[in-house]
Scaffold this motif. Structure first.
Motif, PDB file in Angstrom:
ATOM      1  N   LYS A 181       0.857  -1.181   0.000  1.00 19.20           N
ATOM      2  CA  LYS A 181       0.000   0.000   0.000  1.00 19.20           C
ATOM      3  C   LYS A 181       0.898   1.238   0.000  1.00 19.20           C
ATOM      4  CE  LYS A 181      -4.000   0.178   0.642  1.00 19.20           C
ATOM      5  NZ  LYS A 181      -5.174   0.259  -0.287  1.00 19.20           N
ATOM      6  N   GLY A 182       0.714   2.105  -0.994  1.00 20.67           N
ATOM      7  CA  GLY A 182       1.529   3.305  -1.088  1.00 20.67           C
ATOM      8  C   GLY A 182       1.041   4.404  -0.167  1.00 20.67           C
ATOM      9  N   LYS A 183       1.894   5.405   0.054  1.00 17.93           N
ATOM     10  CA  LYS A 183       1.498   6.538   0.890  1.00 17.93           C
ATOM     11  C   LYS A 183       0.388   7.344   0.253  1.00 17.93           C
ATOM     12  CE  LYS A 183       4.828   7.769   4.275  1.00 17.93           C
ATOM     13  NZ  LYS A 183       5.438   8.922   4.950  1.00 17.93           N
ATOM     14  N   ASP A 184       0.228   7.201  -1.070  1.00 18.85           N
ATOM     15  CA  ASP A 184      -0.849   7.882  -1.772  1.00 18.85           C
ATOM     16  C   ASP A 184      -2.175   7.137  -1.629  1.00 18.85           C
ATOM     17  OD1 ASP A 184      -0.263   5.675  -3.293  1.00 18.85           O
ATOM     18  OD2 ASP A 184       0.410   6.787  -5.061  1.00 18.85           O
ATOM     19  N   GLY A 185      -2.174   6.034  -0.868  1.00 13.90           N
ATOM     20  CA  GLY A 185      -3.392   5.260  -0.661  1.00 13.90           C
ATOM     21  C   GLY A 185      -3.679   4.255  -1.753  1.00 13.90           C
ATOM     22  N   LEU A 186      -2.844   4.212  -2.783  1.00  9.42           N
ATOM     23  CA  LEU A 186      -3.050   3.296  -3.901  1.00  9.42           C
ATOM     24  C   LEU A 186      -2.333   1.974  -3.653  1.00  9.42           C
ATOM     25  CD1 LEU A 186      -2.596   5.816  -6.865  1.00  9.42           C
ATOM     26  CD2 LEU A 186      -4.730   5.041  -5.801  1.00  9.42           C
ATOM     27  N   ASP A 187      -2.776   0.946  -4.368  1.00 11.94           N
ATOM     28  CA  ASP A 187      -2.181  -0.377  -4.251  1.00 11.94           C
ATOM     29  C   ASP A 187      -1.080  -0.560  -5.293  1.00 11.94           C
ATOM     30  OD1 ASP A 187      -3.850  -1.268  -2.152  1.00 11.94           O
ATOM     31  OD2 ASP A 187      -5.449  -1.710  -3.586  1.00 11.94           O
ATOM     32  N   TYR A 188      -0.007  -1.201  -4.857  1.00 14.23           N
ATOM     33  CA  TYR A 188       1.110  -1.517  -5.745  1.00 14.23           C
ATOM     34  C   TYR A 188       1.428  -2.999  -5.614  1.00 14.23           C
ATOM     35  CZ  TYR A 188       1.940   3.516  -6.141  1.00 14.23           C
ATOM     36  OH  TYR A 188       1.801   4.866  -6.393  1.00 14.23           O
ATOM     37  N   ILE A 189       2.051  -3.543  -6.643  1.00 15.78           N
ATOM     38  CA  ILE A 189       2.488  -4.936  -6.593  1.00 15.78           C
ATOM     39  C   ILE A 189       3.852  -5.043  -7.265  1.00 15.78           C
ATOM     40  CG2 ILE A 189       1.279  -5.553  -8.743  1.00 15.78           C
ATOM     41  CD1 ILE A 189       0.772  -8.319  -7.467  1.00 15.78           C
ATOM     42  N   ALA A 190       4.750  -5.804  -6.648  1.00 16.12           N
ATOM     43  CA  ALA A 190       6.062  -6.075  -7.232  1.00 16.12           C
ATOM     44  C   ALA A 190       6.109  -7.553  -7.584  1.00 16.12           C
ATOM     45  CB  ALA A 190       7.172  -5.718  -6.248  1.00 16.12           C
ATOM     46  N   LEU A 191       6.409  -7.851  -8.835  1.00 16.26           N
ATOM     47  CA  LEU A 191       6.434  -9.242  -9.292  1.00 16.26           C
ATOM     48  C   LEU A 191       7.508  -9.442 -10.349  1.00 16.26           C
ATOM     49  CD1 LEU A 191       4.849  -8.441 -12.003  1.00 16.26           C
ATOM     50  CD2 LEU A 191       2.819  -9.157 -10.794  1.00 16.26           C
ATOM     51  N   ARG A 192       7.713 -10.694 -10.708  1.00 15.26           N
ATOM     52  CA  ARG A 192       8.689 -10.990 -11.760  1.00 15.26           C
ATOM     53  C   ARG A 192       8.095 -10.669 -13.124  1.00 15.26           C
ATOM     54  NH1 ARG A 192      13.089 -13.732  -9.866  1.00 15.26           N
ATOM     55  NH2 ARG A 192      12.868 -14.780  -7.847  1.00 15.26           N
ATOM     56  N   ALA A 193       8.961 -10.298 -14.054  1.00 17.59           N
ATOM     57  CA  ALA A 193       8.488  -9.969 -15.402  1.00 17.59           C
ATOM     58  C   ALA A 193       7.792 -11.151 -16.052  1.00 17.59           C
ATOM     59  CB  ALA A 193       9.672  -9.506 -16.259  1.00 17.59           C
ATOM     60  N   SER A 194       8.171 -12.358 -15.677  1.00 17.20           N
ATOM     61  CA  SER A 194       7.551 -13.547 -16.257  1.00 17.20           C
ATOM     62  C   SER A 194       6.101 -13.714 -15.804  1.00 17.20           C
ATOM     63  CB  SER A 194       8.355 -14.798 -15.886  1.00 17.20           C
ATOM     64  OG  SER A 194       8.457 -14.931 -14.485  1.00 17.20           O
ATOM     65  N   ASP A 195       5.698 -13.012 -14.738  1.00 17.13           N
ATOM     66  CA  ASP A 195       4.319 -13.056 -14.267  1.00 17.13           C
ATOM     67  C   ASP A 195       3.432 -12.046 -14.975  1.00 17.13           C
ATOM     68  OD1 ASP A 195       4.548 -15.136 -12.348  1.00 17.13           O
ATOM     69  OD2 ASP A 195       5.548 -13.745 -10.985  1.00 17.13           O
ATOM     70  N   VAL A 196       4.018 -11.188 -15.807  1.00 19.85           N
ATOM     71  CA  VAL A 196       3.252 -10.275 -16.644  1.00 19.85           C
ATOM     72  C   VAL A 196       2.876 -11.021 -17.921  1.00 19.85           C
ATOM     73  CG1 VAL A 196       3.256  -8.100 -17.923  1.00 19.85           C
ATOM     74  CG2 VAL A 196       4.425  -8.256 -15.700  1.00 19.85           C
ATOM     75  N   ILE A 197       1.573 -11.111 -18.193  1.00 18.52           N
ATOM     76  CA  ILE A 197       1.134 -11.986 -19.293  1.00 18.52           C
ATOM     77  C   ILE A 197       0.737 -11.227 -20.566  1.00 18.52           C
ATOM     78  CG2 ILE A 197       0.417 -13.838 -17.758  1.00 18.52           C
ATOM     79  CD1 ILE A 197      -2.405 -12.872 -17.860  1.00 18.52           C
ATOM     80  N   ALA A 198       0.567  -9.892 -20.469  1.00 21.09           N
ATOM     81  CA  ALA A 198       0.188  -9.144 -21.677  1.00 21.09           C
ATOM     82  C   ALA A 198       0.391  -7.652 -21.456  1.00 21.09           C
ATOM     83  CB  ALA A 198      -1.277  -9.417 -22.043  1.00 21.09           C
ATOM     84  N   VAL A 199       0.639  -6.959 -22.567  1.00 19.21           N
ATOM     85  CA  VAL A 199       0.676  -5.491 -22.570  1.00 19.21           C
ATOM     86  C   VAL A 199      -0.586  -5.011 -23.255  1.00 19.21           C
ATOM     87  CG1 VAL A 199       1.888  -3.431 -23.389  1.00 19.21           C
ATOM     88  CG2 VAL A 199       3.211  -5.425 -22.600  1.00 19.21           C
ATOM     89  N   LEU A 200      -1.302  -4.111 -22.604  1.00 17.54           N
ATOM     90  CA  LEU A 200      -2.558  -3.601 -23.147  1.00 17.54           C
ATOM     91  C   LEU A 200      -2.361  -2.228 -23.780  1.00 17.54           C
ATOM     92  CD1 LEU A 200      -4.887  -4.508 -20.125  1.00 17.54           C
ATOM     93  CD2 LEU A 200      -4.276  -5.925 -22.088  1.00 17.54           C
ATOM     94  N   SER A 201      -3.113  -1.963 -24.836  1.00 14.28           N
ATOM     95  CA  SER A 201      -3.018  -0.654 -25.487  1.00 14.28           C
ATOM     96  C   SER A 201      -4.356  -0.284 -26.095  1.00 14.28           C
ATOM     97  CB  SER A 201      -1.931  -0.677 -26.571  1.00 14.28           C
ATOM     98  OG  SER A 201      -2.231  -1.648 -27.553  1.00 14.28           O
TER      99      SER A 201
END
Length: 257
Positions: free
Chosen positions: A237-257
């Motif tokens: 949880k960031g100080k701005d109140g937003l949620d963040y996640i740290a993961l491996r690049a291999s866990d990213v399955i797609a780039v959206l546009s």
């Protein structure tokens, strides 16, 4: 949250090989997934199939230093927060287990192919690490963790996760806000909002090592909108109140546009 505690003196180590090496005064705790546990005589190893017992190793006072080997790092664990930001005292069960600390010693590095590779961190760095990584130690009256360099998520020199500098193949993502309404326009309660698996890349690590020990840059860049595996990574949880996640690049399955 139910926990169970048992000591080695309460079971027969003859039938439970995994407890060898624990002294009678050391306790082994079972997490909430186990529920209430009654320990009696006649236990066998089969009784504990599927359970993980993790107790901190106590380093005797006669040892004054610890030198990690290879690609391992010794981290002094940050103390858990005892109060909320509003000053409310938290009970022990409600305190968040820290996932960060200070690097106090490092190994000599590792060799990949014919290349000597230095570790990603230095003594004095404030780091964030994977939740279940490493071996916990009690040393000089403080909790420490010995873990591999690859288990360190990133360097964080401030108290705000959005300033995290990811290491190796890690990526820091700002999680998209959950939809507040259904497609038909009905308002969703907080409990019924589905956790999104989409977010914006904030920072990326330098990449993985190839067979020759050279860095291979990641294909992701800050600003990319991505979709990632639902149960991957470490949530913050960031100080701005937003949620963040740290993961491996291999866990990213797609780039959206």
């Amino acid at each position: 949250m139910a926990t169970a505690q048992l000591t080695v003196s309460s079971i027969s180590t003859r039938n439970l090989a995994s407890f060898q090496g624990l002294r009678p005064t050391e306790a082994a705790k079972f997490g909430p997934s186990v529920g209430h546990l009654t320990v009696g005589r006649g236990l066998s190893l089969r009784s504990f199939k599927g359970l993980v017992v993790k107790a901190a190793t106590v380093v005797a006072p006669k040892y004054t230093s610890i030198k990690p080997l290879g690609d391992r790092v010794l981290v002094k664990i940050k103390t858990a927060e005892e109060t909320t930001e509003g000053g409310i005292l938290l009970p022990t069960t409600a305190q968040t287990k820290p996932q960060g600390g200070e690097v106090v010693a490092i190994g000599e590095g590792k060799t990949v192919g014919k290349t000597k590779v230095d570790l990603s961190v230095k003594t004095g760095n404030q780091v964030v690490y994977s939740k279940y990584a490493g071996t916990e130690l009690e040393f000089n009256g403080s909790k420490h963790l010995i873990l591999k360099d690859d288990d360190i998520v990133g360097i964080l020199e401030t108290d705000d996760v959005k300033d995290l500098k990811p290491l190796n193949d890690r990526v820091l993502i700002k999680v998209a806000e959950a939809e507040a309404k259904t497609a038909g326009g009905l308002l969703l309660t907080e409990a019924s909002k589905e956790k999104p698996s989409i977010g914006t890349v904030v920072a990326v690590g330098p990449g993985t090592l190839d067979e020759e020990g050279n860095r291979k840059p990641l294909s992701l860049t800050p600003g990319n909108t991505v979709m990632y595996s639902k149960y991957a990574g470490n949530d913050f949880k960031g100080k701005d109140g937003l949620d963040y996640i740290a993961l491996r690049a291999s866990d990213v399955i797609a780039v959206l546009s």
